[in-house]
Design an enzyme around this catalytic site. Structure first.
Site, PDB file in Angstrom:
ATOM      1  N   ASN A 101       3.727 -11.910   2.240  1.00  0.00           N
ATOM      2  CA  ASN A 101       4.232 -10.922   1.283  1.00  0.00           C
ATOM      3  C   ASN A 101       5.522 -10.341   1.837  1.00  0.00           C
ATOM      4  O   ASN A 101       5.692 -10.242   3.046  1.00  0.00           O
ATOM      5  CB  ASN A 101       3.192  -9.798   1.121  1.00  0.00           C
ATOM      6  CG  ASN A 101       3.659  -8.709   0.174  1.00  0.00           C
ATOM      7  OD1 ASN A 101       4.091  -8.992  -0.951  1.00  0.00           O
ATOM      8  ND2 ASN A 101       3.598  -7.459   0.607  1.00  0.00           N
ATOM      9  N   HIS A 103       7.807  -6.845   1.764  1.00  0.00           N
ATOM     10  CA  HIS A 103       7.687  -5.415   1.461  1.00  0.00           C
ATOM     11  C   HIS A 103       9.038  -4.740   1.761  1.00  0.00           C
ATOM     12  O   HIS A 103       9.648  -5.034   2.796  1.00  0.00           O
ATOM     13  CB  HIS A 103       6.586  -4.796   2.331  1.00  0.00           C
ATOM     14  CG  HIS A 103       6.357  -3.352   2.027  1.00  0.00           C
ATOM     15  ND1 HIS A 103       5.626  -2.929   0.937  1.00  0.00           N
ATOM     16  CD2 HIS A 103       6.773  -2.235   2.653  1.00  0.00           C
ATOM     17  CE1 HIS A 103       5.606  -1.610   0.914  1.00  0.00           C
ATOM     18  NE2 HIS A 103       6.296  -1.157   1.942  1.00  0.00           N
TER      19      HIS A 103
HETATM   20  C1  GRF Z   1      10.913  -6.339  -3.710  1.00  0.00           C
HETATM   21  O1  GRF Z   1      11.480  -5.131  -3.306  1.00  0.00           O
HETATM   22  C2  GRF Z   1       9.748  -6.701  -2.817  1.00  0.00           C
HETATM   23  O2  GRF Z   1       9.920  -6.292  -1.505  1.00  0.00           O
HETATM   24  C3  GRF Z   1       8.630  -5.945  -3.440  1.00  0.00           C
HETATM   25  O3  GRF Z   1       8.856  -6.014  -4.816  1.00  0.00           O
HETATM   26  C4  GRF Z   1      10.246  -6.194  -5.066  1.00  0.00           C
HETATM   27  C5  GRF Z   1      10.405  -7.414  -5.900  1.00  0.00           C
HETATM   28  O4  GRF Z   1      11.715  -7.603  -6.353  1.00  0.00           O
HETATM   29  N1  GRF Z   1       7.364  -6.449  -2.992  1.00  0.00           N
HETATM   30  P1  GRF Z   1      12.112  -8.945  -7.067  1.00  0.00           P
HETATM   31  O5  GRF Z   1      11.116  -9.161  -8.208  1.00  0.00           O
HETATM   32  O6  GRF Z   1      12.038 -10.050  -6.060  1.00  0.00           O
HETATM   33  O7  GRF Z   1      13.498  -8.742  -7.583  1.00  0.00           O
END
Ligand code: GRF
Length: 210
Positions: A101, A103
């Site tokens: 994942n 974050h």
């Molecule tokens: C990102 O900030 C990621 O870290 C978090 O959700 C967001 C997703 O952004 N888990 P995207 O859909 O990849 O533009």
């Protein structure tokens, strides 16, 4: 031979786009499936534009559906890139060590239940931290608590708003996620990595989101 990667999204899909840009035809990893719990997720359109097959989960809490879809695609690595729901425990168990994942903060700070999107950046600013960034970690039963594989740091500026900080962190995410996937491809499974090891393929991305 390449590592077969399934990416799971709930929204915009800018990390998916960054990954697709970073993985050229000769890359040791390929996105072979994009899964979403939302048919209207923009990330699905990103996948379609790149000719990547998609699947919309009928029931995101049903482990059988997850396992069927992942097994049919012969996925070897599952990347949660902005997936906002919980992955069923049976799937985490069956895929332990093969689900990562991303974050938008420097875990273990500012993670856990309810810490997503703007709230993360609001919490960072409220805490007075001088740095934030992005973290890639292995997925376990507990939100944002699995072993950390890699991080990218950015400064927090005195005049930052949640939006300006989010933009800086997102640019770091777009470098970090491809680096994590390339490291996993080289090792055959997710492993601790640094941005430097990833090489120019992953670090010289244009700053655009899509
Ligand atoms: C990102 O900030 C990621 O870290 C978090 O959700 C967001 C997703 O952004 N888990 P995207 O859909 O990849 O533009």
């Amino acid at each position: 031979m390449f590592l077969r990667v399934a990416v799971v999204v709930s929204g915009r899909g800018s990390n998916l786009a960054a990954l697709l840009r970073a993985l050229g035809a000769d890359a040791p990893a390929r996105v072979i499936l994009v899964i979403s719990n939302r048919a209207e997720a923009e990330g699905l359109a990103v996948a379609r534009r790149h000719g990547v097959p998609t699947h919309v989960l009928q029931d995101s809490a049903d482990p059988a559906e997850w396992r069927r879809v992942l097994e049919e695609a012969r996925a070897e690595l599952v990347v949660l890139a902005g997936y906002l729901k919980r992955v069923p425990k049976a799937v985490v168990d069956a895929w332990r060590g093969r689900v990562i994942n991303i974050h938008p903060a420097l875990l273990p700070r500012h993670g856990g239940t309810g810490m997503y999107g703007r709230r993360v950046h609001q919490a960072v600013l409220a805490s007075g931290d001088e740095a934030s960034g992005a973290t890639v970690h292995l997925v376990t039963e507990e939100y944002d608590r699995g072993p950390i594989l890699g991080q990218a740091q950015v400064p927090v500026r005195p005049d930052d708003t949640p939006d300006t900080l989010a933009e800086r962190v997102l640019a770091a995410e777009h470098r970090l996620l491809p680096a994590a996937v390339l490291a996993a491809a080289r090792a055959g499974r997710p492993v601790p990595f640094t941005l430097e090891e990833a090489g120019s393929q992953a670090v010289e991305l244009p700053p655009t989101a899509h």
